[in-house]
Design an enzyme around this catalytic site. Structure first.
Site, mmCIF file in Angstrom:
data_model
loop_
_atom_site.group_PDB
_atom_site.id
_atom_site.type_symbol
_atom_site.label_atom_id
_atom_site.label_comp_id
_atom_site.label_asym_id
_atom_site.label_seq_id
_atom_site.Cartn_x
_atom_site.Cartn_y
_atom_site.Cartn_z
ATOM 1 N N VAL A 69 5.740 0.491 0.893
ATOM 2 C CA VAL A 69 5.360 -0.168 -0.367
ATOM 3 C C VAL A 69 6.596 -0.610 -1.153
ATOM 4 C CG1 VAL A 69 4.064 0.070 -2.517
ATOM 5 C CG2 VAL A 69 3.219 1.147 -0.431
ATOM 6 N N LYS A 118 -8.376 9.171 -5.284
ATOM 7 C CA LYS A 118 -8.648 7.853 -5.881
ATOM 8 C C LYS A 118 -9.934 7.888 -6.690
ATOM 9 C CE LYS A 118 -6.304 5.682 -1.950
ATOM 10 N NZ LYS A 118 -6.530 5.221 -0.565
ATOM 11 N N VAL A 154 -5.040 3.086 -6.445
ATOM 12 C CA VAL A 154 -6.435 3.049 -5.995
ATOM 13 C C VAL A 154 -6.740 1.716 -5.324
ATOM 14 C CG1 VAL A 154 -8.853 3.248 -6.673
ATOM 15 C CG2 VAL A 154 -7.114 4.558 -7.901
#
Lengths: 437, 437
Positions: free
Chosen positions: A14, A205, A132
């Site tokens: 990421v 989440k 999420v």
């Protein structure tokens, strides 16, 4: 608008994606906010990787604390993960008056109340769209887009690994263990897949979404979590014959007795859009009292989809520089002092419809005995599927779909059914949701 | 936060819904923003209706200008519709330094550039989430949630009336005119359905989404618009046989030659989620370079779904009171002075795949002649369906799915095909989109 100076912690999947997206789309972003977002320092224990990702354009350090203590930096992007060092880094950044962007659902689901409190005390933003459902802007939809509504329930496919596995099990008729191995080979599943396949990641989440939906503190430790490791292709096929798909859903509903907060395999009518979300994709259905059901679909993981959410948070922060806290969206949708600690229902108290599979000796009276037990417990049967015994076997599968009942009633009925002499082994129970109201 | 004082223009369907939602959910809203939103004046020519909707709790007037000129009011909610009075009211409200919330897509698609310019000069907000896809927070997703991306294309079912009609045509095998009558009886279609069935309403909404996606001024007059009035159940059924659904899509793509801005019936592979959006529901697919394809689904019309969007805009404005314009999201996603007037491609220049249906005399050589024309124009065939002539007829339907080609090339090929002696009447042409990349 002054330039927003970013410190990036972690250049893994990421982090690398975030650097790439910010660099590639800097013109579009600058045209949107009439300002600039610049990564000024990057920390990673793997300096060679950091060098490779940034092309030597940015100051690098092995020490993440050097970044959170760097007075030049306005906002820290935490992409390290985990509960320990990440927590210390986030709290230090906040203490230093820096805004924080994080994709760390585990951290926020477990320590969110403490972190948001600290951020409120310092008047800084903690943004977590990437935590999420990856690139799907579901946090923004819940906190802002649906702010006119009483949210009634949220239900989502929020773990790509398990959705990939379930899709493969269905499409290819393969067993869980075999698909898991394939998923690990392809990089869709971790070497230790526990967090994904046991539903823990989805519960993290779901915890965040439920807090926003219902205006309550995070209560991850109260979530009911059941993974997909015991699901068989047989059940997936029987569900299919009856017009259902099996998905690992995170479900949170507000009821008059309390809030349901549960992750488990779930039968969904195949006509629902969310039942047709396949592969590693994510989707979240949100039911508001004014808007009705809405659905949000997209990539729930991966470098650039997740980076899309991280950078969107940075764009928001860049724009909001100089605003007062009350001019910003509350961390969890509701103002912290307006949160209510709603009771989370134990799974035994939850109401659901059920899919039951039993193996029974093929002789007269078995069906009568089973249906009598259900009738005695006031459980109505919605559909039934009785299979012929396989060649040379004397036992056959019976599948029963029930109407809604309370879980503890269902469990009591199952206990009675399992005591019938004609029933072999245990009854398989999978919850069902129509997601229609 | 000070109380946000609202003036409401129009208490029809959406106005009534807005009043109801704000009243019913005032506690939740106040807990979210730590403030209050209050409707202080309502204008409607039907005072009796206004009285009924508000229960006598609010000052009423027949004169909408009394509201936009009321110094007590912070924000005007325009739910009157149309281009003329609505425009004057909105511009007057802006001139008086009031923020504006509107659901009026026609007004913004046609006069948006002028209105946003006026609002920028006065430093006020013009919010319009309710103008596109009702309760789906698609404007927020495009302007904020996907702000990290270069948007590549947007494609949506953004008119509930036509989607209801197409769904009924498919499910019941009924002709357009018959379903339209039914839709009018049920209140899903207006007495004069032109705006809906001719694709104009969808083009208004598409115009707004395209401007946000690509950072350009609104250019409604450049949109290509083709409705569903000429669609036959036969084509819907043939498409189905080939694995496609027919939907009225608004499509906008950025290409190296220019921007496509077009509304027309479209074949979509049935496996796509958006192909399974039925009835009066809306859905928008947005493709970003970082996030990939994302989809947003929900009710595109109706009192409370649309009110959900109106009130969400009010919540945003309540929170943003006292901010500077640069601390807010730009009207159309990009700063006004950063917009680029991109050329809109005429439909003849657009590239698409096509569904063609021809009626041909059933004799040797027909197929060879058709396929030769296509081959000569470099148009590849993707699939073909040749039907037997009906009992007692000598002509049969031939359906051809082509690969991508330019519209003018396709039209030239069709002209050639129609000149073949074996071809009866005109060739039916419907565009196809895979929506996969």
């Amino acid at each position: 608008m002054k330039e927003l100076k970013v410190g990036l912690l972690g250049v893994g999947t990421v982090g690398g994606g975030t650097y790439a997206v910010l660099t590639r789309n800097q013109t579009e972003i600058a045209r949107r906010i009439a300002g600039n977002i610049r990564i000024v320092q990057v920390a990673d224990r793997n300096l060679a990787l950091a060098e490779q990702v940034t092309g030597g354009q940015v100051a690098l350090t092995e020490d993440a604390f050097a970044v959170v203590n760097n007075p030049e930096i306005d906002v820290v992007v935490e992409l390290i993960g985990g509960y320990t060092v990440a927590k210390e880094l986030v709290l230090t950044a906040i203490a230093n008056g820096k805004h924080v962007v994080t994709a760390n659902k585990a951290l926020l689901a477990v320590h969110g109340n403490e972190i948001f409190k600290a951020a409120a005390d310092k008047g800084v933003i903690v943004a977590f769209e990437a935590a999420v459902a990856g690139g799907i802007p579901i946090i923004k939809a819940l906190r802002e887009g649906l702010s006119a509504n009483k949210i009634e329930w949220v239900a989502g496919i929020i773990n790509g690994t398990t959705n990939f596995i379930l899709t493969e099990m269905r499409d290819k008729g393969l067993a869980f263990v075999d698909v898991l191995k394939e998923a690990q080979r392809l990089g869709y599943a971790e070497a230790d897949p526990t967090f994904d396949v046991e539903g823990i990641d989805a519960a993290h989440k779901l915890t965040l979404m439920a807090s926003i939906a219902f205006g309550m503190p995070v209560q991850f430790e109260q979530a009911y979590t059941e993974g997909i490791t015991k699901l068989t292709t047989k059940d997936i096929q029987y569900a299919e014959e009856l017009g259902y798909r099996v998905k690992l859903l995170g479900i949170s509903k507000k009821t008059s007795e309390g809030v349901e907060l549960r992750v488990h395999p779930t039968l969904i009518p195949e006509k629902r859009l969310v039942a047709n979300v396949d592969g590693a994709m994510n989707a979240v259905v949100v039911k508001g009292d004014a808007v009705g059901p809405t659905l949000y679909y997209g990539a729930g993981a991966g470098a650039e989809p997740t980076a899309s959410a991280v950078v969107a948070d940075l764009v928001d922060i860049a724009r909001l520089q100089g605003t007062k806290p009350e001019q910003r969206v509350a961390y969890l949708g509701y103002q912290l002092d307006q949160q209510q600690t709603l009771p989370i229902l134990p799974i035994a108290e939850v109401h659901s419809a059920y899919y039951l599979r039993l193996r029974a000796t093929d002789k007269p009276g078995v069906m009568a005995a089973i249906t009598k037990i259900l009738a005695d417990m006031q459980i109505s049967i919605d559909a039934m599927l009785q299979k012929e015994p396989a060649e040379g076997e004397s036992e056959a599968d019976i599948v029963i779909l029930t109407h809604t009942t309370q879980e503890k009633t269902m469990d009591a009925a199952i206990k009675h059914i399992e005591l019938l002499p004609a029933i072999a082994g245990q009854v398989t129970k999978i919850r069902m949701e129509t997601l229609s109201r």
